[in-house]
Design a protein around this motif. Structure first.
Motif, PDB file in Angstrom:
ATOM      1  N   VAL A   1      11.692   2.886   6.320  1.00  0.00           N
ATOM      2  CA  VAL A   1      12.193   2.893   4.940  1.00  0.00           C
ATOM      3  C   VAL A   1      11.758   1.607   4.254  1.00  0.00           C
ATOM      4  CG1 VAL A   1      14.235   2.920   3.457  1.00  0.00           C
ATOM      5  CG2 VAL A   1      14.156   4.346   5.523  1.00  0.00           C
ATOM      6  N   ILE A   2      11.130   1.765   3.105  1.00  0.00           N
ATOM      7  CA  ILE A   2      10.611   0.618   2.360  1.00  0.00           C
ATOM      8  C   ILE A   2      11.296   0.537   0.996  1.00  0.00           C
ATOM      9  CG2 ILE A   2       8.560  -0.257   1.155  1.00  0.00           C
ATOM     10  CD1 ILE A   2       6.914   0.581   3.516  1.00  0.00           C
ATOM     11  N   GLY A   3      11.738  -0.646   0.635  1.00  0.00           N
ATOM     12  CA  GLY A   3      12.289  -0.896  -0.692  1.00  0.00           C
ATOM     13  C   GLY A   3      11.201  -1.405  -1.621  1.00  0.00           C
ATOM     14  N   VAL A   4      11.131  -0.849  -2.814  1.00  0.00           N
ATOM     15  CA  VAL A   4      10.141  -1.256  -3.811  1.00  0.00           C
ATOM     16  C   VAL A   4      10.900  -1.708  -5.058  1.00  0.00           C
ATOM     17  CG1 VAL A   4       8.223  -0.508  -5.257  1.00  0.00           C
ATOM     18  CG2 VAL A   4       8.399   0.326  -2.904  1.00  0.00           C
ATOM     19  N   ILE A   5      10.843  -2.992  -5.360  1.00  0.00           N
ATOM     20  CA  ILE A   5      11.583  -3.566  -6.491  1.00  0.00           C
ATOM     21  C   ILE A   5      10.581  -3.899  -7.588  1.00  0.00           C
ATOM     22  CG2 ILE A   5      13.156  -5.394  -7.231  1.00  0.00           C
ATOM     23  CD1 ILE A   5      14.049  -5.659  -4.317  1.00  0.00           C
ATOM     24  N   LEU A   6      10.841  -3.386  -8.792  1.00  0.00           N
ATOM     25  CA  LEU A   6       9.819  -3.333  -9.835  1.00  0.00           C
ATOM     26  C   LEU A   6      10.221  -4.080 -11.103  1.00  0.00           C
ATOM     27  CD1 LEU A   6       9.269   0.457  -9.274  1.00  0.00           C
ATOM     28  CD2 LEU A   6       7.577  -1.317  -8.747  1.00  0.00           C
ATOM     29  N   PRO A   7       9.216  -4.543 -11.875  1.00  0.00           N
ATOM     30  CA  PRO A   7       9.472  -5.205 -13.158  1.00  0.00           C
ATOM     31  C   PRO A   7       9.519  -4.189 -14.296  1.00  0.00           C
ATOM     32  CG  PRO A   7       7.149  -5.336 -12.665  1.00  0.00           C
ATOM     33  CD  PRO A   7       7.786  -4.557 -11.532  1.00  0.00           C
ATOM     34  N   TRP A   8       9.750  -4.705 -15.515  1.00  0.00           N
ATOM     35  CA  TRP A   8       9.897  -3.818 -16.672  1.00  0.00           C
ATOM     36  C   TRP A   8       8.624  -3.681 -17.504  1.00  0.00           C
ATOM     37  CZ3 TRP A   8       8.570  -7.115 -20.437  1.00  0.00           C
ATOM     38  CH2 TRP A   8       8.966  -8.449 -20.341  1.00  0.00           C
ATOM     39  N   ASN A   9       7.588  -4.449 -17.214  1.00  0.00           N
ATOM     40  CA  ASN A   9       6.457  -4.499 -18.148  1.00  0.00           C
ATOM     41  C   ASN A   9       5.508  -3.309 -18.041  1.00  0.00           C
ATOM     42  OD1 ASN A   9       5.792  -5.681 -15.572  1.00  0.00           O
ATOM     43  ND2 ASN A   9       3.873  -6.382 -16.470  1.00  0.00           N
ATOM     44  N   ALA A  10       5.352  -2.748 -16.830  1.00  0.00           N
ATOM     45  CA  ALA A  10       4.488  -1.574 -16.646  1.00  0.00           C
ATOM     46  C   ALA A  10       5.112  -0.741 -15.544  1.00  0.00           C
ATOM     47  CB  ALA A  10       3.067  -1.993 -16.291  1.00  0.00           C
ATOM     48  N   PRO A  11       6.257  -0.137 -15.805  1.00  0.00           N
ATOM     49  CA  PRO A  11       7.101   0.396 -14.730  1.00  0.00           C
ATOM     50  C   PRO A  11       6.445   1.431 -13.835  1.00  0.00           C
ATOM     51  CG  PRO A  11       7.913   1.051 -16.920  1.00  0.00           C
ATOM     52  CD  PRO A  11       6.885  -0.007 -17.132  1.00  0.00           C
ATOM     53  N   LEU A  12       5.834   2.456 -14.405  1.00  0.00           N
ATOM     54  CA  LEU A  12       5.288   3.517 -13.556  1.00  0.00           C
ATOM     55  C   LEU A  12       4.004   3.071 -12.866  1.00  0.00           C
ATOM     56  CD1 LEU A  12       6.055   6.275 -12.618  1.00  0.00           C
ATOM     57  CD2 LEU A  12       4.758   7.268 -14.505  1.00  0.00           C
ATOM     58  N   HIS A  13       3.205   2.256 -13.530  1.00  0.00           N
ATOM     59  CA  HIS A  13       1.987   1.742 -12.892  1.00  0.00           C
ATOM     60  C   HIS A  13       2.330   0.863 -11.699  1.00  0.00           C
ATOM     61  CE1 HIS A  13      -1.030  -1.509 -12.376  1.00  0.00           C
ATOM     62  NE2 HIS A  13      -1.833  -0.474 -12.324  1.00  0.00           N
ATOM     63  N   GLN A  14       3.253  -0.076 -11.886  1.00  0.00           N
ATOM     64  CA  GLN A  14       3.626  -0.962 -10.782  1.00  0.00           C
ATOM     65  C   GLN A  14       4.256  -0.167  -9.647  1.00  0.00           C
ATOM     66  OE1 GLN A  14       2.719  -3.974 -10.759  1.00  0.00           O
ATOM     67  NE2 GLN A  14       2.764  -4.889 -12.786  1.00  0.00           N
ATOM     68  N   ALA A  15       5.012   0.871 -10.002  1.00  0.00           N
ATOM     69  CA  ALA A  15       5.623   1.699  -8.967  1.00  0.00           C
ATOM     70  C   ALA A  15       4.570   2.447  -8.159  1.00  0.00           C
ATOM     71  CB  ALA A  15       6.598   2.687  -9.607  1.00  0.00           C
ATOM     72  N   ALA A  16       3.602   3.038  -8.851  1.00  0.00           N
ATOM     73  CA  ALA A  16       2.602   3.873  -8.181  1.00  0.00           C
ATOM     74  C   ALA A  16       1.790   3.084  -7.176  1.00  0.00           C
ATOM     75  CB  ALA A  16       1.680   4.510  -9.218  1.00  0.00           C
TER      76      ALA A  16
ATOM     77  N   SER B   1      19.408  -6.654   2.387  1.00  0.00           N
ATOM     78  CA  SER B   1      20.400  -6.885   3.438  1.00  0.00           C
ATOM     79  C   SER B   1      20.652  -5.660   4.298  1.00  0.00           C
ATOM     80  CB  SER B   1      21.730  -7.334   2.807  1.00  0.00           C
ATOM     81  OG  SER B   1      21.554  -8.529   2.061  1.00  0.00           O
ATOM     82  N   ASN B   2      20.231  -4.484   3.841  1.00  0.00           N
ATOM     83  CA  ASN B   2      20.480  -3.256   4.595  1.00  0.00           C
ATOM     84  C   ASN B   2      19.549  -3.194   5.805  1.00  0.00           C
ATOM     85  OD1 ASN B   2      20.282  -0.354   5.394  1.00  0.00           O
ATOM     86  ND2 ASN B   2      21.723  -0.116   3.704  1.00  0.00           N
ATOM     87  N   LEU B   3      20.118  -3.079   6.985  1.00  0.00           N
ATOM     88  CA  LEU B   3      19.326  -3.167   8.213  1.00  0.00           C
ATOM     89  C   LEU B   3      18.372  -1.993   8.403  1.00  0.00           C
ATOM     90  CD1 LEU B   3      21.974  -4.559  10.724  1.00  0.00           C
ATOM     91  CD2 LEU B   3      20.307  -5.811   9.354  1.00  0.00           C
ATOM     92  N   ASP B   4      18.585  -0.898   7.687  1.00  0.00           N
ATOM     93  CA  ASP B   4      17.684   0.240   7.794  1.00  0.00           C
ATOM     94  C   ASP B   4      16.482   0.131   6.858  1.00  0.00           C
ATOM     95  OD1 ASP B   4      18.889   1.801   9.818  1.00  0.00           O
ATOM     96  OD2 ASP B   4      20.449   2.449   8.413  1.00  0.00           O
ATOM     97  N   VAL B   5      16.471  -0.867   5.995  1.00  0.00           N
ATOM     98  CA  VAL B   5      15.294  -1.147   5.157  1.00  0.00           C
ATOM     99  C   VAL B   5      14.404  -2.098   5.937  1.00  0.00           C
ATOM    100  CG1 VAL B   5      14.466  -2.141   2.992  1.00  0.00           C
ATOM    101  CG2 VAL B   5      16.556  -0.766   3.011  1.00  0.00           C
ATOM    102  N   LYS B   6      13.174  -1.687   6.222  1.00  0.00           N
ATOM    103  CA  LYS B   6      12.316  -2.429   7.145  1.00  0.00           C
ATOM    104  C   LYS B   6      11.236  -3.252   6.462  1.00  0.00           C
ATOM    105  CE  LYS B   6      14.527  -0.553  10.580  1.00  0.00           C
ATOM    106  NZ  LYS B   6      15.520  -1.370  11.339  1.00  0.00           N
ATOM    107  N   LYS B   7      11.084  -3.096   5.157  1.00  0.00           N
ATOM    108  CA  LYS B   7      10.036  -3.836   4.427  1.00  0.00           C
ATOM    109  C   LYS B   7      10.375  -3.744   2.947  1.00  0.00           C
ATOM    110  CE  LYS B   7       5.838  -5.080   2.912  1.00  0.00           C
ATOM    111  NZ  LYS B   7       4.491  -5.338   3.319  1.00  0.00           N
ATOM    112  N   ILE B   8      10.026  -4.780   2.183  1.00  0.00           N
ATOM    113  CA  ILE B   8      10.234  -4.742   0.733  1.00  0.00           C
ATOM    114  C   ILE B   8       8.969  -5.202   0.024  1.00  0.00           C
ATOM    115  CG2 ILE B   8      11.397  -5.905  -1.192  1.00  0.00           C
ATOM    116  CD1 ILE B   8      13.990  -5.585   0.210  1.00  0.00           C
TER     117      ILE B   8
END
Length: 478
Positions: free
Chosen positions: A142-157, A216-223
C-alpha cells in the motif's frame, strides 16, 4: 443544494467520519462553489484497510492484465476529458486550453506504464555453474500519494500510474483545494475501466491531518510526496521513526540561462512561458533568469514585449488564470513589498489585477524585476507565482556559479547554439532536469526529480518503476 466532494474508498463515495466539511471557492470569482470533506485519521484507517484487502489480488494479476486496465483508464479519461477539464479548471482556475494540454499528458502516464509493465523484469546474474541467481522487483503493498494543489490530476497520475502498474494499491490524498478531478477520475477508473475497488482510494481533507496519519499507519509501506519544503521535512521526521521509504519533490528556484549566442527571439518567448505557465504555480518554473551581460538590455526588451502580450482572464483561451488559493495569493503579493524594500522596481507588472472581466478573482500581473542580485530574497525564495528575477552574468563560469548558488536544484534551462557549451554547463549544473533551447516539463518517458533541498527519488520514465518496487535477490544452489 450545495455540491459535495467526498472521499472515494473501496469503490464508493463516503461521507467523512469526522462529519466535517470545508468550503471551496472558485479562484476566478472567490465565490463558494461546493463543500469539501474534511476527513481525519479514522478515514485514513478505513482507506488503508480497503487497500490492504484489495492489494494481494491486484498484485497477483498478470502484468498484461494490470496494463490493460491502465490503458483503459487512459481511454476513459480521454473520452470524459470535457468533464474533467471543467472540474479542474473551476477548482484551480487554470484556463481550459491549458487543462486540455495537461489532460493529454495525464492519459499518457497510464498508457506508458500500462505498456511498459509488460516488459518489466529482473536480471539473471552469472556467478558460475553451481548457482542460479536472479533478481525480481516486488511491489511495496500500500502506497500513500500526497499531492499539491497546482496541477492535481497531473501530479497524481505520474505517481499513481507506476504504483498501480507494479502491483501496489494506492491511497491518494489530493489538496483540499483541488480534490474534485482526482475523485472523479478514481470513480471512472473503478466503475468504467474495471480497476478493482479498493486498489485506488482518494482521501479528501487537510494535509495537516491526513499526511501524518498516512505516514504513521503501519500498513502504508511507502509514500510519494509533492509539496513544500516544510511539509516535506515534517513528513521526513515521521518517516524516519518507521524507516518508511519516501519519494520527495519539494519545489525549486530554477535558473534559466541565456547565453549571448542564443536565438534571442525564441529564448525570450521561452523565458516568458517558463515563469508564467500556470500563473507561475509550478515547482520547476524558470523564476531566475540569468542573462549574459553583453545582451542583457536587448534581451530584456524582447522579454518584456512578450510578457506585455499575455492576457489574464477566466476564459478558455486566456494566457494566465488566477492564483489557486487565497493564502498563495497573499504570499505572492507580499513579494512586491519585499522587492521594493530591496530597491527594485518592476520593469512590468508588480501588482494584483482586478476589475473588468477579472472581477474579484485572485489574479497577479506577470512581473519582471531587473537589476536583481542572487542574494536578494526574491532570487532565493520559491515564490510560486508569476514573478521573475533577471540576473546578469559575465561568462560561462559566472553563470554556473550563480545558478548553483541555491538551496534547491529541481530544474534548469540553457539557451545556446554552442553544443560544447551546452554539454559543459549541463554537466556542472546542480539540477535534476536540464532543458536546452526550450523550457518545459519534459516527457512522460524522462525521469523527473530534484537535487539538494528539491527532494530525492524520481518520478516519470522507467526509473519510476524502481521507486514503487523493492529489489529482491534470489540465490539458488543447483
Amino acid at each position: 443544494m450545495i455540491e459535495k466532494t467526498m472521499s472515494y474508498i473501496g469503490g464508493r463515495s463516503v461521507e467523512p467520519l469526522t462529519g466535517h466539511y470545508a468550503s471551496k471557492v472558485d479562484p476566478r470569482t472567490n465565490l463558494k462553489i461546493k463543500d469539501v470533506a474534511n476527513s481525519g485519521a479514522e478515514d485514513v484507517d478505513a482507506a488503508v484497510a480497503s487497500a490492504v484487502a484489495a492489494q494481494a489480488e491486484w498484485r497477483d494479476k498478470r502484468p498484461s492484465e494490470r496494463g490493460r486496465i491502465l490503458v483503459e483508464m487512459a481511454r476513459i479519461l480521454r473520452q470524459k476529458r470535457r468533464d474533467i477539464v471543467e472540474i479542474e479548471s473551476i477548482e484551480t482556475g487554470k484556463p481550459g486550453r491549458e487543462m486540455d494540454q495537461l489532460l493529454d499528458l495525464v492519459a499518457q502516464y497510464f498508457e506508458f506504464y500500462g505498456g511498459i509493465v509488460n516488459v518489466m523484469d529482473g536480471d539473471i546474474i552469472n556467478v558460475g555453474p553451481d548457482y542460479h541467481v536472479y533478481t525480481r522487483r516486488d511491489p511495496f503493498g500500500v502506497i500513500g500519494v500526497i499531492l499539491p494543489w497546482n496541477a492535481p490530476l497531473h501530479q497524481a497520475a505520474r505517481a499513481i500510474a507506476p504504483a498501480l502498474a507494479t502491483g501496489n494499491a494506492v491511497i491518494a490524498k489530493p489538496s483540499e483545494h483541488t480534490s474534485g478531478s482526482l475523485v472523479a477520475f478514481a470513480k471512472m477508473a473503478v466503475e468504467e475501466a474495471g480497476l478493482p475497488p479498493g486498489v485506488l482510494n482518494v482521501i479528501v481533507g487537510k494535509g495537516s491531518a491526513i499526511g501524518p496519519a498516512l505516514a504513521s499507519n503501519l500498513d502504508v509501506k511507502k509514500i510519494s510526496f509533492t509539496g513544500g519544503l516544510k511539509a516535506g521535512q515534517e513528513l521526513g521526521r515521521i518517516a524516519a521513526e518507521r524507516i518508511l521509504p519516501l519519494t520527495l519533490e519539494l519545489g525549486g528556484k530554477s535558473a534559466n540561462i541565456v547565453f549571448d549566442d542564443a536565438d534571442l527571439d525564441v529564448a525570450a518567448k521561452g523565458a516568458t512561458a517558463a515563469f508564467t505557465w500556470n500563473s507561475g504555480q509550478w515547482c520547476a518554473a524558470g523564476s531566475r533568469l540569468l542573462v549574459q551581460r553583453n545582451i542583457h538590455d536587448r534581451f530584456v526588451a524582447k522579454l518584456i514585449e512578450n510578457v506585455s502580450r499575455l492576457r489574464l482572464g477566466p476564459d478558455y483561451d486566456a494566457s494566465n488564470g488566477p492564483i489557486t488559493t487565497a493564502a498563495q495569493f497573499e504570499k505572492i503579493k507580499s513579494f512586491f513589498a519585499i522587492a521594493e524594500r530591496d530597491g527594485l522596481k518592476p520593469a512590468i507588472g508588480g501588482r494584483a489585477a482586478t476589475g473588468g472581466e477579472l472581477g474579484d478573482g485572485s489574479y497577479i500581473e506577470p512581473t519582471v524585476y531587473t537589476n536583481v542580485t542572487n542574494d536578494m530574497e526574491i532570487a532565493r525564495e520559491e515564490i510560486f507565482g508569476p514573478i521573475l528575477s533577471v540576473i546578469a552574468f559575465d561568462d560561462e563560469a559566472d553563470a554556473i556559479r550563480i545558478a548553483n548558488d541555491s538551496e534547491m536544484g529541481l530544474a534548469a534551462g540553457i539557451w545556446s547554439r554552442d553544443i560544447g557549451r551546452v554539454h559543459r554547463v549541463a554537466g556542472r549544473l546542480e539540477a535534476g532536469r536540464i532543458v536546452v533551447n526550450e523550457y518545459g516539463g519534459g516527457f512522460v518517458q524522462n525521469p523527473c526529480g530534484g537535487f539538494k533541498a528539491s527532494g530525492y527519488g524520481r518520478e516519470q520514465g522507467i526509473d519510476a518503476l524502481a521507486e514503487y518496487t523493492q529489489l529482491k535477490s534470489v540465490i539458488i544452489r543447483l
